[in-house]
Design a protein around this motif. Structure first.
Motif, PDB file in Angstrom:
ATOM      1  N   VAL A  80       0.897  -1.209  -0.032  1.00 27.31           N
ATOM      2  CA  VAL A  80      -0.131  -0.018   0.009  1.00 27.31           C
ATOM      3  C   VAL A  80       0.885   1.207  -0.005  1.00 27.31           C
ATOM      4  CG1 VAL A  80      -1.726   1.304   1.350  1.00 27.31           C
ATOM      5  CG2 VAL A  80      -1.718  -1.193   1.195  1.00 27.31           C
ATOM      6  N   ILE A  81       1.853   1.119   0.737  1.00 18.93           N
ATOM      7  CA  ILE A  81       2.954   2.131   0.854  1.00 18.93           C
ATOM      8  C   ILE A  81       3.380   2.373  -0.630  1.00 18.93           C
ATOM      9  CG2 ILE A  81       5.118   3.164   1.818  1.00 18.93           C
ATOM     10  CD1 ILE A  81       4.447   1.377   4.356  1.00 18.93           C
ATOM     11  N   ILE A 103      -6.915  -4.763   1.018  1.00 17.92           N
ATOM     12  CA  ILE A 103      -7.438  -4.615   2.724  1.00 17.92           C
ATOM     13  C   ILE A 103      -7.759  -3.281   3.054  1.00 17.92           C
ATOM     14  CG2 ILE A 103      -6.152  -4.586   4.910  1.00 17.92           C
ATOM     15  CD1 ILE A 103      -4.078  -6.383   4.080  1.00 17.92           C
ATOM     16  N   GLU A 104      -8.777  -3.080   3.590  1.00 19.61           N
ATOM     17  CA  GLU A 104      -9.319  -1.589   3.815  1.00 19.61           C
ATOM     18  C   GLU A 104      -8.659  -0.738   4.619  1.00 19.61           C
ATOM     19  OE1 GLU A 104     -13.499  -0.691   5.107  1.00 19.61           O
ATOM     20  OE2 GLU A 104     -14.185  -2.605   4.031  1.00 19.61           O
ATOM     21  N   VAL A 105      -8.241   0.428   3.844  1.00 18.93           N
ATOM     22  CA  VAL A 105      -7.346   1.463   4.696  1.00 18.93           C
ATOM     23  C   VAL A 105      -8.041   2.780   4.117  1.00 18.93           C
ATOM     24  CG1 VAL A 105      -4.948   0.770   5.408  1.00 18.93           C
ATOM     25  CG2 VAL A 105      -5.545   0.670   2.869  1.00 18.93           C
ATOM     26  N   GLN A 106      -9.549   2.776   4.618  1.00 14.39           N
ATOM     27  CA  GLN A 106     -10.211   3.912   3.876  1.00 14.39           C
ATOM     28  C   GLN A 106      -9.736   5.304   3.953  1.00 14.39           C
ATOM     29  OE1 GLN A 106     -13.936   3.175   5.513  1.00 14.39           O
ATOM     30  NE2 GLN A 106     -13.642   4.564   7.323  1.00 14.39           N
ATOM     31  N   GLU A 107      -8.775   5.553   4.916  1.00 10.55           N
ATOM     32  CA  GLU A 107      -8.426   6.896   4.941  1.00 10.55           C
ATOM     33  C   GLU A 107      -7.182   7.210   3.762  1.00 10.55           C
ATOM     34  OE1 GLU A 107      -9.018   5.307   7.552  1.00 10.55           O
ATOM     35  OE2 GLU A 107     -10.568   6.472   8.640  1.00 10.55           O
ATOM     36  N   VAL A 108      -6.737   6.323   3.281  1.00  9.45           N
ATOM     37  CA  VAL A 108      -5.559   6.468   2.344  1.00  9.45           C
ATOM     38  C   VAL A 108      -6.006   6.007   0.894  1.00  9.45           C
ATOM     39  CG1 VAL A 108      -3.361   5.315   1.739  1.00  9.45           C
ATOM     40  CG2 VAL A 108      -4.093   5.429   4.312  1.00  9.45           C
ATOM     41  N   CYS A 109      -7.026   5.137   0.757  1.00 10.24           N
ATOM     42  CA  CYS A 109      -7.080   4.722  -0.666  1.00 10.24           C
ATOM     43  C   CYS A 109      -8.551   4.137  -0.351  1.00 10.24           C
ATOM     44  CB  CYS A 109      -6.292   4.034  -1.414  1.00 10.24           C
ATOM     45  SG  CYS A 109      -5.891   2.400  -0.489  1.00 10.24           S
ATOM     46  N   GLU A 110      -9.146   3.818  -1.920  1.00  8.67           N
ATOM     47  CA  GLU A 110     -10.440   3.229  -2.208  1.00  8.67           C
ATOM     48  C   GLU A 110     -10.200   1.453  -1.438  1.00  8.67           C
ATOM     49  OE1 GLU A 110     -11.536   3.206  -6.083  1.00  8.67           O
ATOM     50  OE2 GLU A 110     -11.824   5.378  -6.349  1.00  8.67           O
ATOM     51  N   ALA A 130      -3.539  -2.484  -4.657  1.00 11.80           N
ATOM     52  CA  ALA A 130      -2.699  -2.718  -3.515  1.00 11.80           C
ATOM     53  C   ALA A 130      -3.153  -3.819  -2.441  1.00 11.80           C
ATOM     54  CB  ALA A 130      -2.625  -1.270  -2.803  1.00 11.80           C
ATOM     55  N   ALA A 131      -2.274  -4.060  -1.503  1.00 15.26           N
ATOM     56  CA  ALA A 131      -2.400  -5.237  -0.588  1.00 15.26           C
ATOM     57  C   ALA A 131      -2.738  -6.676  -1.145  1.00 15.26           C
ATOM     58  CB  ALA A 131      -3.805  -4.675   0.181  1.00 15.26           C
ATOM     59  N   GLY A 132      -1.946  -6.810  -2.367  1.00 15.20           N
ATOM     60  CA  GLY A 132      -2.047  -8.051  -2.767  1.00 15.20           C
ATOM     61  C   GLY A 132      -3.574  -8.750  -2.954  1.00 15.20           C
ATOM     62  N   THR A 133      -3.641  -9.974  -2.575  1.00 16.08           N
ATOM     63  CA  THR A 133      -5.035 -10.656  -2.774  1.00 16.08           C
ATOM     64  C   THR A 133      -5.646 -10.277  -1.410  1.00 16.08           C
ATOM     65  OG1 THR A 133      -3.892 -12.448  -1.606  1.00 16.08           O
ATOM     66  CG2 THR A 133      -3.982 -12.419  -3.910  1.00 16.08           C
TER      67      THR A 133
END
Ligand code: UDP
Length: 236
Positions: A80-81, A103-110, A130-133
């Motif tokens: 993700v980075i 993987i949900e990182v909603q502050e960073v991306c969809e 991002a975040a693979g599978t």
């Protein structure tokens, strides 16, 4: 090969340059420019970037303190980075980009939503997956193959530091020959190291061609996709 939509996978290590760790700004800029050239030529582009320049699950778990599953989640977060870094680099060149994470990182991306990804591609945006599978015990090569199939890409490009697939290790054997075309079966039988077996098996089942080429030869990707020239190997 008639190509409109492509999924390009490159490793996190590619971003780190000589230091082998972190993100080299010069390389980031170079990669963004190469991708912009493809974009301008009219290709629809999905990207998957590894995380090996920051952390890999297997290595993190080696000391026994970090469990493999946690190490793998750390590795996925590392991707993700990298995705955000590549998004920034592309946007600084005026290319529209969306990052979608498994993987949900909603502050960073969809979050990854298949239909939404397709819509972005149709609108001419580059989509970085991002975040693979989203699951441990997989690699970003498998994630890239999965996403390529989901978005119905015409080809998956494994962009590497080498020109293609060789019959033996070119670093060890100066007489190693580059192979233009390899079958999925051969790639699996010979354990060709350009992609892991899970990724190759998935590509085979879905008849997705895997193109292996050098991303550090400027213009090579465009030459391959637009003019069917350039240097590459294909697994099909
Ligand atoms: N990873 C994972 N599941 C996935 C994709 C990646 O667990 O679907 C983890 C795994 O630990 C892997 C790390 O993320 O080692 C970084 O990805 P990878 O090693 O494939 O990156 P690359 O070698 O392409 O830089």
């Amino acid at each position: 090969m008639q190509v409109k939509r492509v999924l390009i996978k490159f490793s996190g290590e590619a971003l780190s340059g000589a230091s082998g760790f972190g993100i080299d700004i010069g390389i980031l800029e170079y990669i963004a420019k190469e991708i912009k050239t493809l974009k301008n030529a009219g290709f629809e582009i999905g990207l998957v970037i590894g995380g090996g320049n920051i952390i890999r699950g297997v290595s993190a778990a080696q000391g026994g303190i970090i469990r493999r599953t946690s190490g793998d989640y750390m590795g996925m977060l590392a991707t993700v980075i990298n995705a955000v870094a590549v998004q920034e680099a592309l946007e600084s060149l005026g290319v529209e980009v969306r990052v979608q994470s498994a993987i949900e990182v909603q502050e960073v991306c969809e979050s990854y939503i298949h239909r939404r990804a397709i819509r972005h591609l149709q609108k001419g945006r580059v989509v970085i997956f991002a975040a693979g599978t989203g699951n441990p015990f997989f690699t970003t090569d498998s994630a890239a193959t999965l996403r390529a199939i989901e978005i119905e890409a015409d080809v998956i490009i494994k962009a590497t530091k080498v020109d293609g697939v060789y019959d033996k290790d070119p670093k060890k054997y100066p007489d190693a020959k580059m192979l233009e075309s390899v079958s999925y079966e051969e790639a699996l039988r010979e354990h060709i190291k350009v992609m892991d077996d899970t990724a190759i098996a998935l590509a085979r089942e879905n008849k997705l061609p895997i193109l292996i080429c050098n991303m550090f030869k400027s213009g090579n990707l465009l030459e391959i996709l637009q003019h069917n020239k350039g240097v590459y190997s294909i697994v099909k």
